[in-house]
Design a protein around this motif. Structure first.
Motif, PDB file in Angstrom:
ATOM      1  N   ASP A  18       0.849  -1.197   0.000  1.00 41.50           N
ATOM      2  CA  ASP A  18       0.000   0.000   0.000  1.00 41.50           C
ATOM      3  C   ASP A  18       0.883   1.245   0.000  1.00 41.50           C
ATOM      4  O   ASP A  18       2.111   1.170   0.185  1.00 41.50           O
ATOM      5  N   SER A  19       0.247   2.404  -0.180  1.00 44.38           N
ATOM      6  CA  SER A  19       0.969   3.681  -0.159  1.00 44.38           C
ATOM      7  C   SER A  19       1.660   3.881   1.186  1.00 44.38           C
ATOM      8  O   SER A  19       1.147   3.466   2.232  1.00 44.38           O
ATOM      9  N   ALA A  20       2.798   4.531   1.148  1.00 42.42           N
ATOM     10  CA  ALA A  20       3.534   4.830   2.376  1.00 42.42           C
ATOM     11  C   ALA A  20       2.748   5.813   3.235  1.00 42.42           C
ATOM     12  O   ALA A  20       1.930   6.599   2.727  1.00 42.42           O
ATOM     13  N   ASP A  21       2.990   5.769   4.539  1.00 41.59           N
ATOM     14  CA  ASP A  21       2.337   6.717   5.446  1.00 41.59           C
ATOM     15  C   ASP A  21       2.598   8.147   4.999  1.00 41.59           C
ATOM     16  O   ASP A  21       1.721   9.021   5.100  1.00 41.59           O
ATOM     17  N   TYR A  22       3.789   8.415   4.511  1.00 42.39           N
ATOM     18  CA  TYR A  22       4.162   9.748   4.035  1.00 42.39           C
ATOM     19  C   TYR A  22       3.182  10.226   2.969  1.00 42.39           C
ATOM     20  O   TYR A  22       2.672  11.351   3.022  1.00 42.39           O
ATOM     21  N   THR A  23       2.908   9.373   2.008  1.00 37.87           N
ATOM     22  CA  THR A  23       2.017   9.735   0.903  1.00 37.87           C
ATOM     23  C   THR A  23       0.589   9.945   1.384  1.00 37.87           C
ATOM     24  O   THR A  23      -0.105  10.869   0.938  1.00 37.87           O
ATOM     25  N   VAL A  24       0.149   9.127   2.299  1.00 39.06           N
ATOM     26  CA  VAL A  24      -1.222   9.205   2.810  1.00 39.06           C
ATOM     27  C   VAL A  24      -1.411  10.456   3.668  1.00 39.06           C
ATOM     28  O   VAL A  24      -2.446  11.129   3.592  1.00 39.06           O
ATOM     29  N   ARG A  25      -0.422  10.784   4.465  1.00 39.48           N
ATOM     30  CA  ARG A  25      -0.601  11.835   5.464  1.00 39.48           C
ATOM     31  C   ARG A  25      -0.338  13.257   4.959  1.00 39.48           C
ATOM     32  O   ARG A  25      -1.008  14.200   5.387  1.00 39.48           O
ATOM     33  N   CYS A  26       0.657  13.408   4.090  1.00 46.27           N
ATOM     34  CA  CYS A  26       1.156  14.755   3.799  1.00 46.27           C
ATOM     35  C   CYS A  26       0.097  15.698   3.240  1.00 46.27           C
ATOM     36  O   CYS A  26       0.112  16.892   3.545  1.00 46.27           O
TER      37      CYS A  26
END
Length: 650
Positions: free
Chosen positions: A604-612
């Motif tokens: 899945d997408s990295a936390d970075y991509t999901v959160r930013c």
């Protein structure tokens, strides 16, 4: 840092009278208003009281850089959930922060600066020595300071109350918002009317540490592009003034100026683009200069307190060491501990931005750092592409000694405008009106020439620019060029807003992050959007000796993977002379989970991509981005008129 105006915080303040909460005032000065502007020495001290507000926390870190994220260039990963802090601004969830004290303080800081500037304007205009060259310079500075503060207000809060005169007893100070386009027009007109009375930076001792004529000319062009561009309206949509305001009939939306002996009036977006062209050309004709051949030196100069005139920087905020300036603390290279203190970096650069650079572009290595300092002499790899800091500033370069316990207050100056910006604004405005003409192309080439070694300039400057044959292609190239030139300087957010492509860039960035991550794990390589990154490095391999890091690869997978890979702590062990340490690179951009029962792995997408960018939820990238900050509850509570209705998107 030669003159350090911020050292005189309130040394002499103009007498302010009572006003509403968002124009909170200081105690009256013992000096009379008439006396202050009867001589240039005290008038200068008064205008320095406006500069002094740059030294307060709402500007030194918040408005200058920390709040200027998250874009396709600068981005910092927020917490897993909204937490009522600056991190909610990063994730574009600032609408939740009406009770956040930092927002209230920033609003106050801007309006106090504006009121002080208005006092200086009135004092200089009515002075018995108003025609004195020094007094004309002070008047121009005050108009520049006022314009820059309204520039911040309009970009952070959208439409805001506009005050064209200083606070006085009996004056109504609780007023509604004014549409930002009226404010831009008024500020441009003030600068147009006053810039000729200002000194160029090389004409006076204070140089680029005071707002000067070249900055005023550049600021006219910058404001003209914002007046021509898009902004958030009260109904939550992005529009140009031409789309909804009476630009043809309302003189308050017009600017009249004379260029090369011809009087002109700007009303429409196209006419403001022409105004930008004219004032960029005016600066070029009056004070052209070669760009510093060493891109990195521009920022190194700021760290060692060197302030050359007729160079790239037109104006930089002058900070006082151990009092003002968070450059090298919240933005710059990461320093965990050193003889010159420690940083707490709050501005990082995106992995997609790193990968966007041409491999021969020397700006990449001057802009990014893949390492951090444990102490003065011990560099270490940052362990992730999502933690890339900006290499332009480094507190270890300081020539003063702030001490090992220091953090904020480095005294490193902050650039507000560089000459390359003027060249790129000229290229942009010219292309907007006339397509990629020779004027537009030559301006772009001047910026790129510095970025590339001479042996590749024919291909990567001349051919690259000459092949931009359409208006759209040239615009896209300018969008890219401004990113490569100004990364870490925190101009990008406002640029994306005025171009109305903020949402588009968010969606593009997230898709590219995912595709880089998939390629790193050799997933979906049949998809050309993923396959284009198949040779990009999933790991970086490096050695460490005497506190220095040497990389085997920095962007692509190496031709041969090292035979011996050990933990970085073991690189010094006997027998590991040819060994490498290994760290995640683009593998940081995707994540996987192994099912505890079946062992099946899912990605899945990295936390970075999901959160930013989680506050922006339109997968098409077409709708407005919720970038506008709320007016604080404290300010609204003291006003009959102000609220946040319509501006804060869900």
């Amino acid at each position: 840092m030669n003159t350090k105006f911020l050292a005189i915080l309130g040394f002499i303040l103009i007498a302010f009278t009572g006003c509403k909460d968002y124009l909170e005032v200081d105690s009256p000065s013992t000096f009379s208003f008439d006396y202050l502007f009867s001589n240039t020495a005290d008038a200068k001290k008064a205008v320095l009281g406006v500069y002094s507000l740059f030294g307060e926390d709402p500007y030194t870190s918040r408005m200058s850089c920390v709040w200027m994220q998250n874009t396709d260039v600068e981005a910092m990963q927020p917490s897993a959930n909204p937490d009522g802090s600056r991190r909610d601004i990063w994730s574009l969830e600032g609408k939740n922060l009406s009770g956040f004290s930092d927002i209230y303080k920033a609003w106050q800081n801007n309006y106090l600066a504006i009121d002080r500037a208005n006092q200086c304007i009135e004092g200089a205009k009515t002075s018995p020595i108003a025609d004195d060259p020094e007094m004309k310079m002070i008047l121009g500075e005050a108009y520049c300071l006022k314009a820059y503060r309204y520039f911040l207000l309009c970009n952070f809060w959208g439409d805001v109350p506009y005050f064209d005169e200083a606070a006085k007893a009996g004056m109504e100070l609780d007023i509604p918002r004014t549409d930002k386009n009226y404010i831009y027009s008024a500020c441009i007109q003030n600068l147009v009317d006053s810039e000729e009375g200002m000194y160029f930076a090389d004409e006076y001792a204070d140089g680029i540490e005071r707002m000067n004529r070249e900055f005023a000319l550049g600021m006219i062009a910058r404001l003209a592009l914002f007046r021509a561009g898009y902004g958030m309206t009260q109904d939550g949509t992005m529009k140009r003034a031409d789309d909804y305001l009476p630009v043809s009939s309302n003189d308050s939306l017009a600017v009249t100026y004379t260029y090369n002996g011809t009087e002109k009036t700007a009303r429409t977006s196209d006419e403001y683009y022409q105004l930008a062209i004219d004032y960029c050309q005016k600066l070029i004709s009056l004070s052209d200069r070669e760009l510093n051949s060493d891109f990195a030196e521009i920022f190194y100069n700021e760290c060692v307190f060197n302030t050359p005139t007729n160079d790239d920087v037109l104006y930089e905020v002058a900070f006082l060491a151990q009092y003002g300036g968070d450059v090298g603390w919240c933005v710059g290279s990461t320093v965990n501990s050193s003889s010159k203190g420690a940083s707490t970096i709050q501005v990082n650069l995106t992995p997609t931005y790193y990968f966007s650079f041409d491999d021969d572009d020397t700006r990449r290595e001057a802009t990014f750092t893949r390492t951090y300092y444990k102490n003065d002499d011990d560099k270490n790899y940052v362990e992730s592409t999502t933690g890339l800091a900006c290499a332009k500033w480094n507190r270890l370069w300081l020539t003063n000694d702030p001490g090992s316990s220091s953090s904020k207050g480095t005294g490193i100056n902050w650039p507000l405008m560089r000459y390359s910006d003027v060249l790129l604004m000229l290229a942009e405005a010219e292309n907007e009106l006339n397509g990629p003409t020779s004027t537009a192309k030559n301006a772009l080439k001047r910026v790129r020439e510095r970025a590339f070694p001479e042996d590749v300039q024919s291909e990567k400057v001349d051919q690259y620019v000459d092949n931009l044959s359409s208006k759209d292609d040239f615009f896209d190239a300018l969008v890219d060029e401004r990113s490569w030139e100004f990364g870490g300087e925190c101009l990008r957010k406002f640029d994306l807003i005025r171009w109305n492509i903020y949402g588009k860039k968010i969606i593009e960035t997230k898709a590219t992050l995912d595709n880089l991550g998939k390629a790193a794990f050799d997933l979906e390589l049949e998809n050309p959007d993923v396959a284009q990154y198949a040779d990009y490095a999933n790991y970086l391999y490096y050695r460490k000796a005497n506190g220095e890091i040497t990389f085997l690869n920095v962007k692509y997978r190496p031709d041969d993977v090292p035979e011996t890979i050990v933990d970085v702590e073991d690189l010094d062990e006997e027998g590991n002379e040819n060994a490498y340490a290994r760290a995640n690179w683009s593998r940081s951009l995707y994540k996987y989970t192994d099912d505890a029962t079946t062992g099946e792995r899912t990605y899945d997408s990295a936390d970075y991509t999901v959160r930013c960018w989680r506050g922006y939820t339109d997968p098409t990238g077409q709708s407005a981005v919720p970038y506008v900050l709320p007016i604080s509850t404290t300010t609204i509570g003291s006003s009959e008129y102000l609220d946040n209705d319509g501006y804060l998107l869900n």
